[in-house]
Structures are given as structure tokens and as C-alpha cells.
Design a protein around this motif. Structure first.
Motif, PDB file in Angstrom:
ATOM      1  N   GLY A 222       0.810  -1.224   0.000  1.00  0.00           N
ATOM      2  CA  GLY A 222       0.000   0.000   0.000  1.00  0.00           C
ATOM      3  C   GLY A 222       0.837   1.266   0.000  1.00  0.00           C
ATOM      4  O   GLY A 222       0.433   2.283   0.564  1.00  0.00           O
ATOM      5  N   ARG A 223       1.988   1.215  -0.597  1.00  0.00           N
ATOM      6  CA  ARG A 223       2.895   2.381  -0.551  1.00  0.00           C
ATOM      7  C   ARG A 223       3.160   2.953  -1.939  1.00  0.00           C
ATOM      8  O   ARG A 223       2.910   2.306  -2.953  1.00  0.00           O
ATOM      9  N   VAL A 224       3.695   4.153  -1.952  1.00  0.00           N
ATOM     10  CA  VAL A 224       4.182   4.781  -3.175  1.00  0.00           C
ATOM     11  C   VAL A 224       5.689   4.989  -3.017  1.00  0.00           C
ATOM     12  O   VAL A 224       6.182   5.032  -1.895  1.00  0.00           O
ATOM     13  N   PRO A 225       6.466   5.135  -4.075  1.00  0.00           N
ATOM     14  CA  PRO A 225       6.028   5.246  -5.466  1.00  0.00           C
ATOM     15  C   PRO A 225       5.846   3.886  -6.144  1.00  0.00           C
ATOM     16  O   PRO A 225       6.385   2.873  -5.690  1.00  0.00           O
ATOM     17  N   VAL A 226       5.068   3.933  -7.245  1.00  0.00           N
ATOM     18  CA  VAL A 226       4.882   2.777  -8.120  1.00  0.00           C
ATOM     19  C   VAL A 226       5.082   3.272  -9.544  1.00  0.00           C
ATOM     20  O   VAL A 226       4.566   4.317  -9.915  1.00  0.00           O
ATOM     21  N   LEU A 227       5.858   2.524 -10.312  1.00  0.00           N
ATOM     22  CA  LEU A 227       6.059   2.864 -11.729  1.00  0.00           C
ATOM     23  C   LEU A 227       5.275   1.859 -12.582  1.00  0.00           C
ATOM     24  O   LEU A 227       5.448   0.655 -12.434  1.00  0.00           O
ATOM     25  N   ARG A 228       4.404   2.382 -13.417  1.00  0.00           N
ATOM     26  CA  ARG A 228       3.683   1.515 -14.362  1.00  0.00           C
ATOM     27  C   ARG A 228       4.248   1.761 -15.740  1.00  0.00           C
ATOM     28  O   ARG A 228       4.297   2.897 -16.202  1.00  0.00           O
ATOM     29  N   CYS A 229       4.674   0.692 -16.417  1.00  0.00           N
ATOM     30  CA  CYS A 229       5.214   0.783 -17.779  1.00  0.00           C
ATOM     31  C   CYS A 229       4.480  -0.253 -18.602  1.00  0.00           C
ATOM     32  O   CYS A 229       4.832  -1.437 -18.560  1.00  0.00           O
ATOM     33  N   GLY A 230       3.450   0.169 -19.319  1.00  0.00           N
ATOM     34  CA  GLY A 230       2.658  -0.790 -20.068  1.00  0.00           C
ATOM     35  C   GLY A 230       2.043  -1.795 -19.115  1.00  0.00           C
ATOM     36  O   GLY A 230       1.355  -1.431 -18.170  1.00  0.00           O
ATOM     37  N   GLU A 231       2.338  -3.081 -19.333  1.00  0.00           N
ATOM     38  CA  GLU A 231       1.767  -4.148 -18.506  1.00  0.00           C
ATOM     39  C   GLU A 231       2.548  -4.337 -17.203  1.00  0.00           C
ATOM     40  O   GLU A 231       2.078  -4.990 -16.296  1.00  0.00           O
ATOM     41  N   ARG A 232       3.755  -3.732 -17.152  1.00  0.00           N
ATOM     42  CA  ARG A 232       4.627  -4.007 -16.006  1.00  0.00           C
ATOM     43  C   ARG A 232       4.408  -2.993 -14.896  1.00  0.00           C
ATOM     44  O   ARG A 232       4.178  -1.813 -15.160  1.00  0.00           O
ATOM     45  N   VAL A 233       4.562  -3.481 -13.676  1.00  0.00           N
ATOM     46  CA  VAL A 233       4.465  -2.623 -12.500  1.00  0.00           C
ATOM     47  C   VAL A 233       5.722  -2.834 -11.678  1.00  0.00           C
ATOM     48  O   VAL A 233       6.137  -3.973 -11.448  1.00  0.00           O
ATOM     49  N   LEU A 234       6.340  -1.733 -11.258  1.00  0.00           N
ATOM     50  CA  LEU A 234       7.575  -1.821 -10.469  1.00  0.00           C
ATOM     51  C   LEU A 234       7.422  -0.942  -9.232  1.00  0.00           C
ATOM     52  O   LEU A 234       7.051   0.225  -9.328  1.00  0.00           O
ATOM     53  N   TYR A 235       7.715  -1.510  -8.073  1.00  0.00           N
ATOM     54  CA  TYR A 235       7.737  -0.714  -6.851  1.00  0.00           C
ATOM     55  C   TYR A 235       9.049  -0.935  -6.128  1.00  0.00           C
ATOM     56  O   TYR A 235       9.807  -1.811  -6.492  1.00  0.00           O
ATOM     57  N   GLU A 236       9.316  -0.123  -5.138  1.00  0.00           N
ATOM     58  CA  GLU A 236      10.564   0.070  -4.386  1.00  0.00           C
ATOM     59  C   GLU A 236      11.377   1.156  -5.102  1.00  0.00           C
ATOM     60  O   GLU A 236      11.824   0.996  -6.241  1.00  0.00           O
ATOM     61  N   THR A 237      11.550   2.256  -4.371  1.00  0.00           N
ATOM     62  CA  THR A 237      12.152   3.455  -4.950  1.00  0.00           C
ATOM     63  C   THR A 237      13.513   3.179  -5.591  1.00  0.00           C
ATOM     64  O   THR A 237      13.793   3.635  -6.706  1.00  0.00           O
ATOM     65  N   GLY A 238      14.363   2.418  -4.873  1.00  0.00           N
ATOM     66  CA  GLY A 238      15.706   2.154  -5.404  1.00  0.00           C
ATOM     67  C   GLY A 238      15.652   1.378  -6.714  1.00  0.00           C
ATOM     68  O   GLY A 238      16.469   1.610  -7.619  1.00  0.00           O
ATOM     69  N   ALA A 239      14.706   0.439  -6.828  1.00  0.00           N
ATOM     70  CA  ALA A 239      14.562  -0.322  -8.073  1.00  0.00           C
ATOM     71  C   ALA A 239      14.064   0.597  -9.189  1.00  0.00           C
ATOM     72  O   ALA A 239      14.531   0.500 -10.337  1.00  0.00           O
ATOM     73  N   ILE A 240      13.135   1.489  -8.852  1.00  0.00           N
ATOM     74  CA  ILE A 240      12.579   2.391  -9.868  1.00  0.00           C
ATOM     75  C   ILE A 240      13.651   3.353 -10.388  1.00  0.00           C
ATOM     76  O   ILE A 240      13.819   3.527 -11.600  1.00  0.00           O
ATOM     77  N   THR A 241      14.408   3.967  -9.469  1.00  0.00           N
ATOM     78  CA  THR A 241      15.399   4.949  -9.933  1.00  0.00           C
ATOM     79  C   THR A 241      16.516   4.259 -10.719  1.00  0.00           C
ATOM     80  O   THR A 241      16.987   4.787 -11.730  1.00  0.00           O
ATOM     81  N   ARG A 242      16.935   3.070 -10.271  1.00  0.00           N
ATOM     82  CA  ARG A 242      17.984   2.358 -11.020  1.00  0.00           C
ATOM     83  C   ARG A 242      17.467   1.964 -12.407  1.00  0.00           C
ATOM     84  O   ARG A 242      18.177   2.083 -13.405  1.00  0.00           O
TER      85      ARG A 242
END
Ligand SMILES: N[C@@H](CCC(=O)N[C@@H](CS)C(=O)NCC(=O)O)C(=O)O
Length: 166
Positions: free
Chosen positions: A2-22
Motif C-alpha cells: 500500500g505504498r508509493v512510489p509505483v512505476l507503471r510501464c505498459g503491462e509491467r508494475v515496479l515498486y521500491e524506490t531504489g529499483a525504480i530509480t535504477r
């Protein structure tokens, strides 16, 4: 969670800030990751320190209870502020040591800067928080540079309620 941020790219969803920025940096050619292995390690170390030790006391305890809640007409919990300030001291000391070494700084911004800037900015809006950063000269220089970073300055004023604002 239940947290942000979340990155949505088409069908894919990525969460965890460090994973998103990398991920975003790699897609852009890795320009915010130093080529030097030690500088890259310091970058990762700062990201780890922010996630594990800085975010909760500095943002969720100090900023939330000393700045955000009062700015929204809610009472802050002084005990949470005191606990956050106490826990923040050793964290700021770690960051000061890294900043003084200079490996995480350099002319170019790294992902460590992106991870650290909002936490320092939020913590720094609390009066004691600002003084605690100012007391650590290398970290204060780093924080000052981050405040002048156009990408950061363009977002922070809208995102951070100031103490005493409505
Ligand atoms: N480990 C997560 C933590 C994310 C996180 O705690 N986000 C906060 C806002 S910065 C949140 O969504 N809080 C909502 C809540 O705790 O209910 C990450 O690095 O992205």
C-alpha cells in the motif's frame, strides 16, 4: 504494502524506490551511476542508509510530526519528534563521513542525490533538523547543492508543506 512510489510501464508494475530509480537510470544510459566502482558503492551505500536508517526517523517521525501534521491542522506527537531527532544524529554522522570523503559527490549528480535530497529537504524544514544538518559541514554543502539542483527545485516546493504554512 500500500505504498508509493509505483512505476507503471505498459503491462509491467515496479515498486521500491531504489529499483525504480535504477531502472529509469539504466534506461537513460546510466548517466546517474558513477563508472568508478568505489563511487558507485558509495552511491549504493547512501541509498541503503536512507532506506534503512534515515527515512523513518527523519521523515516519518520528525518531518511528519513537527512540520506536515501542524501544517495540515493536525497535532504532532512531540515524543515521535524527540525519538526521530535522537535517531537522526548517528545517521547524519554516517552521511557526513561519506560526504567528507567526497566519493558520492563530484560534479555530476548520482542516484544517491536523488534518494537523499527529499529526505534532507523534509528534515531540514524542521528547525532542529535544519540545525543538525548545518552542524555537519560536508553534508550541509551537499544539501545546499541539492537545493540548487534544478530537477529537485522544480518539484520540492510543491511537494513539501512548510512549517506554519496552510
Ligand atoms: N521501501 C519503499 C518504502 C515506500 C514508502 O514508505 N512510501 C511512503 C511514502 S514516501 C508511503 O507510501 N507511505 C504510506 C503509508 O505508509 O501508508 C520504497 O523504498 O519505495
Amino acid at each position: 504494502m500500500g505504498r508509493v512510489p509505483v512505476l507503471r510501464c505498459g503491462e509491467r508494475v515496479l515498486y521500491e524506490t531504489g529499483a525504480i530509480t535504477r531502472h529509469l537510470d539504466r534506461r537513460a544510459g546510466g548517466t546517474m551511476t558513477p563508472a568508478d566502482p568505489w563511487a558507485a558503492a558509495r552511491m549504493d551505500q547512501v541509498i541503503g542508509i536512507v532506506d534503512a536508517y534515515a527515512y523513518w526517523p527523519m521523515v516519518r517521525q520528525v518531518y511528519a510530526h513537527a512540520v506536515f501534521r501542524p501544517a495540515h491542522g493536525e497535532a504532532g506527537d512531540p515524543e515521535a519528534v524527540a525519538a526521530g531527532l535522537a535517531a537522526a544524529g548517528p545517521v547524519l554522522d554516517m552521511l557526513e563521513e561519506i560526504a567528507a570523503e567526497g566519493a558520492a559527490l563530484g560534479a555530476e549528480r548520482t542516484l544517491a542525490c536523488a534518494h537523499l535530497a527529499p529526505v534532507l529537504a523534509a528534515f531540514g524544514t524542521a528547525p532542529t533538523g535544519g540545525a543538525m544538518i548545518a552542524a555537519r559541514p560536508a553534508l550541509a554543502r551537499w544539501a545546499g547543492g541539492l537545493r540548487g539542483w534544478p530537477a529537485f527545485a522544480a518539484t520540492v516546493d510543491a511537494a513539501l508543506p512548510r512549517r506554519g504554512s496552510t
